[in-house]
Design a protein around this motif. Sequence first.
Motif, mmCIF file in Angstrom:
data_model
loop_
_atom_site.group_PDB
_atom_site.id
_atom_site.type_symbol
_atom_site.label_atom_id
_atom_site.label_comp_id
_atom_site.label_asym_id
_atom_site.label_seq_id
_atom_site.Cartn_x
_atom_site.Cartn_y
_atom_site.Cartn_z
ATOM 1 N N GLU A 48 50.881 82.158 13.243
ATOM 2 C CA GLU A 48 49.516 81.683 13.060
ATOM 3 C C GLU A 48 49.283 81.436 11.567
ATOM 4 O O GLU A 48 49.602 82.287 10.727
ATOM 5 N N LEU A 49 48.735 80.265 11.280
ATOM 6 C CA LEU A 49 48.440 79.877 9.900
ATOM 7 C C LEU A 49 46.944 79.664 9.769
ATOM 8 O O LEU A 49 46.366 78.845 10.491
ATOM 9 N N ARG A 50 46.339 80.409 8.845
ATOM 10 C CA ARG A 50 44.904 80.307 8.602
ATOM 11 C C ARG A 50 44.673 80.019 7.121
ATOM 12 O O ARG A 50 45.423 80.485 6.264
ATOM 13 N N ALA A 51 43.601 79.284 6.847
ATOM 14 C CA ALA A 51 43.221 78.996 5.462
ATOM 15 C C ALA A 51 41.714 78.827 5.400
ATOM 16 O O ALA A 51 41.118 78.176 6.263
ATOM 17 N N TRP A 52 41.104 79.420 4.358
ATOM 18 C CA TRP A 52 39.666 79.327 4.196
ATOM 19 C C TRP A 52 39.302 79.575 2.738
ATOM 20 O O TRP A 52 40.122 80.008 1.933
ATOM 21 N N ARG A 53 38.062 79.279 2.428
ATOM 22 C CA ARG A 53 37.533 79.527 1.086
ATOM 23 C C ARG A 53 36.680 80.778 1.134
ATOM 24 O O ARG A 53 35.770 80.889 1.948
ATOM 25 N N ASP A 54 36.978 81.738 0.231
ATOM 26 C CA ASP A 54 36.290 83.019 0.275
ATOM 27 C C ASP A 54 34.952 82.954 -0.459
ATOM 28 O O ASP A 54 34.553 81.907 -0.978
#
Length: 790
Positions: A312-318
Amino acid sequence: MRRGGHEGNSERLVNRTVERYGVWLRSAVVLLCGALGLVRADGADVPGALSLLAPAALACGVRLRALRRPLPLALLWTLDAAVVTLVGLSQPVVGGEGANAMVEVAVGISVIAFQFEWATRPVAGVALAGAGGVACVLGDVLSSPGHGPDVVPLVRMLIQVGLSRAGYLIVRARARAADRSAAVRAALRREADVAAARRATEREYLATLHDTASATLLMVSQGDSRDWSWLPPRARQDLEALSAMPGFEAGSVDLAALLSCVPEGEGQARVRLTTHIEGPLAIPSGPGLALFNGVREGVANVSRHAGVREAELRAWRDEANGVVVELSDAGRGFDPDSVPVRRRGISGSIVGRMRAVGGTASITSRPGAGTRVRWRWPDRGRAPQTGHAVRATGVPCPPRTPAQHTAAVRFIRGQLLYGAQLVALLICLVWQFTISLRRLVAHQDVYEPAWAQTAAFLCLVAVAVTGGAHLLRGRRIPPGVRGCCLGAVLAASAVSAYTLPPGHSTGPADWAFGVVGWHALFLLADLRVRVYAVFLGAHTGINAAAVVWHGTPTAAEAAVLGIATVGSCGLQLAIGVLMTHLLRDTAPAAGTAAAREEELRTRERIHEHLQSDHKERYRALTATTVPLLVGLGHGVLSPHDEEVRLRCGVEGARMRRLFAEGDAVSDPLLNEVRACVEVAEHQGVTVSLAVRGRPGEVPVEVRRELVDPVAVTLGRTRSTARVTVVWTPGAVRVSVVGVDCADDRTEAAADPADGRSADQGVSVVRTRRGESVWAEASWSRPVPSGVDLP
């Protein structure tokens, strides 16, 4: 040059030089005069004199040592005050006329030297001069009870203090003038160097871009190859070449687009990625590629070691506006602390790569519990963590030629020489028309004959006027004139010495002995100090011969003559040495320091402009070109896909427009439009170009926004297109109509002009009707006076 209270190189070195010379001069005179005073003193007075002069000599030694190992200013001031106080109070102990001369010379030169030692703190220098005057008065009163103090030495001391301070201010003013002029010249030269470096660097980078990414993308857009096996390694090499360009790291990419290109592998080694990406995630190109390569390495590790084929690959802006990427799997897991040091997959490809761009990477895993890798890049609104020195490394800087350095040194030396000659001339005139003139008038009945002394005085006045006339007009004294003047000065010295009665040499009636050397100083200031020393030797020899001619002097008389010689000729020689040091050593040092600072400023200025140039020029390219090269390089994007070929055509047109941006043509806007048209024509599109109106000047940033819609539309057109450029006094419009134009499935990535056109005042309108697309970009420009409609 003084900026915000800071000293320039010349002024700083002048201050340091005069301070050191002031300490050395005062210490040497105090020691020498003290020794001569002891020789003059009676045997019974020697112990008492030593009790005062020995501490003064010790204080001088401490002051000399402080030149290398600084002491508190209060202690230095106390030491200086102690020297003049002890020397002044030694007058009644030493006794006799010789004591008066010794104290007058030692304290007089000390108060002169204080104006140099404390040049940057004039209040301290004046206070020390006052302490010296008080010490002389006390010594005079104690040595002659019942008689009032002699005010003549005090007046003479006051004149000396004023002249020394004025002399320093004149030299400092010339040093500041040199710094200001050098700064102006350096600024002009810096701008020329920066412009040349920008042109040279831009040519090199555009050539690299032309030979790598541009050529590759155009070949893909034309789709004329059946065997594309060469494409992935070529795309990866082009990406490396593009990444090496300065300013690339400041360009922006969409991390979401990059992560969509992460290769999953093939066959049994394929890892199926489940992605949850909150895009778009715009970050600088350098960290974006570091994150992409780290994730690619992480997926490869899952394939090789996890024992599972899903991740699983996740990416977001904190919340802190940073970017977080997380790759997790439910595989066999491992102990991160047990990984051998020689294994570089985690430490180098994942952790080390992120650390290099200012981010972090952490691995959480244990046997049987799977693995989670988290990358974090904090968006601090600045470039990756690189030191100031690292940023400047490799920045092209045109070398400073020896001729430029020599010219700078020559200019600084000329300014300091002019100031030194002005100081010597000032001392000549003030000394001659105050102290010397008073002595000449007061002792007319002593001279044998008096008219000869008056003629010698007028001769020195003529020398000062002649030399000063050349100097004040900014001209060098011709060698012939200088030779005649020096001969006249020596003649005046001889006449004055031989027409004095016996016993009056260097006494109150001798007006010429102390002033002759100052006349020679401004005449010989531009020559080596040994020439001036020879003149002073001749002057001293003439007066010594006159004394012997009148009769052999006693030891006490010889000591008095020696003290007088130290007080006049010694001081003049010391000032001559100081001037020589300023011209021979300080000027080259100031020129070298200025050259070094200028080189750093030039490098920083070039670096600043190159970063700005590349950040602006490559911002759009990196946002769209990098994902293409990444996808082609890792096999995620196929050159057989028509959409990929169309995107490559758009990027090829943008690059050609960038190449045309630097051409020297009368109409840059039309030149850039034609560059995009030529790319479309090479792809088989028939393009008609029409121009209406009178061309005008358009800023380069605006041209980029006006032409970009043309490049995008022509790149996606399959058959025919029409481009129109319309100039009016109030606006510029560039429009394009593309027939049989492919749908833009990646419009956000393909048109970086959207969202930025408003910054430059450019408005873009785009309309699609069936297979045709019409796009127009317009910019309102200032209306020049006197321009009519075409």
